[in-house]
Design a protein around this motif. Structure first.
Motif: not given
Length: 842
Positions: A17-21, A100-102, A167-170, A358-361
């Motif tokens: 999920p981190a890579l997808a984000l 930004v740090v996620i 929701g969850n990203v894939f 992306v929008q929320a970040i």
């Protein structure tokens, strides 16, 4: 927002999920620099660089809970690791200074977020996938600016006012898998039998492994082919079983999970949030065995969210060893039950989690920093690297370079200064042109000398996993890119106009490219055919517009995030990839959801019931006589079409398209719509449209005399054949039509043989050739005879390729149109057919 740091890992549930984000952030902000932080020795230290992102490791781990002497000594080091990990995180943050740090969970996320909150100017974001959050995310949530929730139930565990449910990203790559590629890699002995995929997460699951071992005799007896990801902790224990059971392939980890999903008929696995998101996205029925060793039993809650909707079966961990074998054997051959599970999964709304994140970040960064956040629109004023990880001017090797999509990308990169080499099976006029342009091409499968010193290997799904160049590249650590992935990366540096659809996308994308170029826009374009105006399938322009033909095969088009998009049709096709028409519709909806805010989506009226219109996008439906966009004053004269373009904002009369047929008129309406959206004036469109000459093998006229017309067309789907024959009948109403058709793919013939027969019966006489297999192996009992037996106007049985001209000649008499149809190698006979027809006429 120029620098973004993503911290965490440990398992695939955190890493993927981190890579997808990261991919979604890169698509929106292509100029941003994205880096990762992981734990030394963790899976992320391998997987993240393979995805093209840099990563730094910190020395940190969790508590070893198993009571052994070795673990006692390991745990004594934890205070030291804790201190060193914080110091290393401090050094990484101080040097990189991210905006930004996620944190996505895991030990590296703990130290990185802990240090980031003590540094000024860093917006801190947490991403939580599950219903019950992990320790790291719970500890750092009160200091975070934003918490992204994959499961709405987790909100109660976080401070109020900080959480946004996304929701969850894939991984988008899971939608672009190739069953043929997986079969080529593992060589299952009975590929026609049912396929079972078994996973227990990236590290493995003891209960699932034990249950499968107990089930193997029953699965072997039933002929079920099994791909078993047992986990790296268990490979030594279970790997030797593959010698005892020839239908089983056992691996510690599946690198290309998209291929596995495309291959499988049924999956068995845990119920982590990321796994469920992926299963739903690819519509793969599953038997879910939730882990009992997780906080708040959140995997059971995850699994029920899917099983209650009819999308999966739930099997308790305690019952798995006794019941798994019988459950699999019963379900995997129950076709109606599997279909109902797929249908339930297809009914799930398309995931837009990545866009929401992306929008929320972005909004949080703007709110915290007080800075405006405009969309980063890339320009092409310089010639930087075409994609991350491909240094400008480096050497690239294309395996399958003669393909129409591969050759276009090779031409573009060659024009951008890259050294291009490649392999293809046979020399063709196209590969000879590439050689003349300066590319080194070998036709020897085992000749990999040109791979030396290559920065990357580019390949297509048609290339098997046993391809020597691909195997050598993987062994040498050379990055391997699918063509669609690289096209997606290239498109991120442009304002992209994409054209998708089961039919018409090549003509439409070529016409759109022509309108932009002739009106002075200087676009770059990748087209799935040779544009007759320019003699090439690739335009390399100096502007910032890119036209991309978006191919639905293998879900390749999901690598694109266009500014504007055309959807010409969504008829059922490639069911060997998608399984059901509903799954195909899901993929098109996913692509539509990826249109950038403020963009334009032009959709054929027939697709209205299938396509969900995205927010913040101007959606326009077009049709011949109805919709937001339509034609008036339509007049067909021979091969020419005259019409007026009508839309809510434009009225363009007196247009002339020198292509016949309703379908070409519809293609023109769509192309004009996006040309207008890209800034082309109505006056320019009217002036240049008559000069459009079409695409090679798209209604290409080779002979045009009063008594004899010869047309060659790429049509290989029943709807395309009907459209082509309808256009011929419209342009030449007094002529007999003689059609010669070469079916393309065994799977397509199997799925549509009745529809093929019906469409071909629109000709006065039709001749069938043997099936062109392309990337497929033959399917038992599937042949051109299936079509032949359904036809009313078939002639002469099934012929070979070389018999085409001699079979056609006796049928030619009086005014007639001869048309050759197909996407295989029938085009190699065009010259001989043309010569034979001209000699007969003479």
């Amino acid at each position: 927002m120029k620098r973004i740091l993503i911290a965490g890992g440990g398992t695939g549930g955190h890493i993927f999920p981190a890579l997808a984000l990261a991919d979604a952030l890169k698509a929106t902000y292509p100029a941003a620099e994205i880096r990762f932080v992981g734990a030394v020795g963790g899976m992320e230290m391998t997987l993240v660089p393979q995805a093209g992102y840099p990563i730094r490791g910190v020395w940190i781990s969790g508590l070893y809970r198993q009571k052994t002497l070795k673990n006692v000594f390991r745990n004594l080091l934890l205070p030291l690791k804790f201190l060193v990990g914080h110091l290393q995180s401090w050094a990484i943050l101080r040097r990189f200074r991210p905006d930004v740090v996620i944190g996505v969970g895991g030990y590296a996320s703990y130290t990185t977020l802990g240090v980031a909150r003590r540094m000024r100017g860093m917006v801190r974001v947490i991403q939580e996938q599950n219903a019950f959050p992990g320790l790291t995310n719970r500890v750092h949530a009160r200091h975070a600016h934003l918490v992204l929730l994959g499961n709405a139930a987790a909100e109660r565990h976080f401070p109020p006012g900080k959480s946004v449910f996304t929701g969850n990203v894939f991984r988008p790559q899971i939608l672009t898998g190739s069953a043929a590629a997986l079969q080529a890699l593992h060589q299952f002995p009975q590929p026609e039998n049912p396929h079972l995929l078994v996973t227990g997460g990236s590290l493995g699951a003891r209960t699932i492994n034990r249950a499968l071992r107990a089930a193997l005799p029953a699965l072997q007896a039933a002929g079920i082919q099994v791909l078993w990801q047992c986990g790296k902790l268990y490979i030594d224990e279970y790997g030797p079983l593959a010698q005892e059971y020839p239908n089983v392939r056992i691996v510690p980890f599946i690198q290309h999970m998209g291929d596995a999903y495309a291959w499988a008929d049924l999956a068995v696995g845990r119920a982590g949030a990321g796994t469920l998101a992926e299963l739903a996205a690819v519509h793969l029925p599953a038997i879910l065995i939730p882990s009992p060793n997780v906080a708040d039993d959140h995997q059971t809650h995850n699994a029920r969210s899917l099983s209650d909707k009819g999308g999966a079966l739930l099997l308790a961990d305690a019952d798995a060893e006794a019941q798994l074998g019988d459950t699999v054997c019963s379900l995997i051959r129950d076709i109606p039950h599997l279909h109902s599970l797929r249908t339930a999964l297809a009914g799930q709304p398309p995931s837009d989690a990545a866009q929401k994140m992306v929008q929320a970040i972005s909004e949080t960064w703007s709110r915290v920093t007080g800075k405006p956040l405009p969309h980063v629109a890339a320009t092409n004023t310089e010639a930087p690297a075409a994609a991350k990880g491909l240094p400008a001017g480096s050497k690239l090797f294309f395996s399958g370079i003669g393909g129409i999509g591969m050759s276009a990308l090779a031409r573009f990169l060659h024009a951008r200064g890259y050294q291009i080499a490649g392999y293809d099976r046979t020399a063709t006029p196209l590969t000879r042109e590439l050689e003349a342009e300066g590319m080194a091409i070998t036709y020897d499968l085992n000749d990999t000398r040109e791979l030396a010193n290559a920065a990357a290997l580019i390949y297509t799904p048609a290339v098997g996993k046993d391809n020597p160049a691909l195997l050598q590249a993987q062994a040498q650590g050379i990055p391997c890119w699918k063509r669609a992935q690289l096209l997606g990366e290239v498109s991120r540096t442009y304002t992209t106009l994409a054209v998708a659809g089961t039919h018409g996308k090549t003509t439409t994308s070529s016409l759109l490219s022509y309108l932009l170029k002739e009106s002075g826009q200087q676009p770059t374009a990748f087209v799935g055919g040779i544009m007759s105006n320019y003699g090439t399938n690739c335009l390399v322009g100096k502007g910032n517009l890119l036209v991309a033909e978006a191919d639905e095969f293998d879900r390749s088009f999901l690598h694109l995030h266009p500014r504007h998009l055309i959807l010409t049709s969504v008829d059922a096709d490639h069911l060997d990839i998608y399984g059901t028409p509903e799954a195909l519709h899901q993929a098109y909806n996913q692509l539509a959801a990826q249109v950038q805010p403020g963009g334009t989506l032009a959709v054929h009226e027939k697709c209205r019931e299938f396509i969900h219109t995205p927010k913040d996008v101007t959606t326009l439906f077009y049709g011949l006589h109805s919709g937001d966009i339509y034609a008036e004053a339509i007049r067909y004269e021979g091969l020419n079409t005259f019409f007026t373009y009508k839309s809510p904002h434009h009225h363009i009369p007196d247009l002339c398209l020198k292509r016949p047929g309703d379908y070409n008129l519809l293609n023109a309406l769509a192309a004009i719509t996006l040309a207008l959206a890209a800034g082309v004036s109505a006056e320019a469109i009217r002036a240049v449209l008559p000069g459009y000459q079409g695409v090679k093998r798209r209604f290409e006229v080779h002979i045009n005399t009063p008594e004899l017309v010869y047309i060659d067309d790429y049509a290989h789907h029943p709807a395309e054949i009907s459209a082509c024959l309808g256009a011929i009948r419209q342009a030449f109403p007094a002529h007999r039509i003689i059609a010669l058709f070469q079916p393309h793919l065994f799977s397509r013939t199997r799925d549509f043989y009745k529809e093929f027969a019906h469409s071909l019966d629109a000709a006065d006489e039709a001749i069938l050739m043997h099936i062109y297999p392309a990337r497929e192996l033959s399917i038992p009992h599937v042949s051109s005879d299936m079509i032949y037996q359904q036809m009313r106007r078939a002639r002469g049985g099934i012929i070979n390729l070389q018999e085409a001209a001699e079979t056609l000649l006796p049928l030619v008499s009086g005014p007639c149109v001869v048309v050759t149809l197909g996407a295989g190698d029938i085009d190699t006979q065009v010259d001989s057919i043309r010569s034979a027809l001209l000699n007969r006429t003479a």
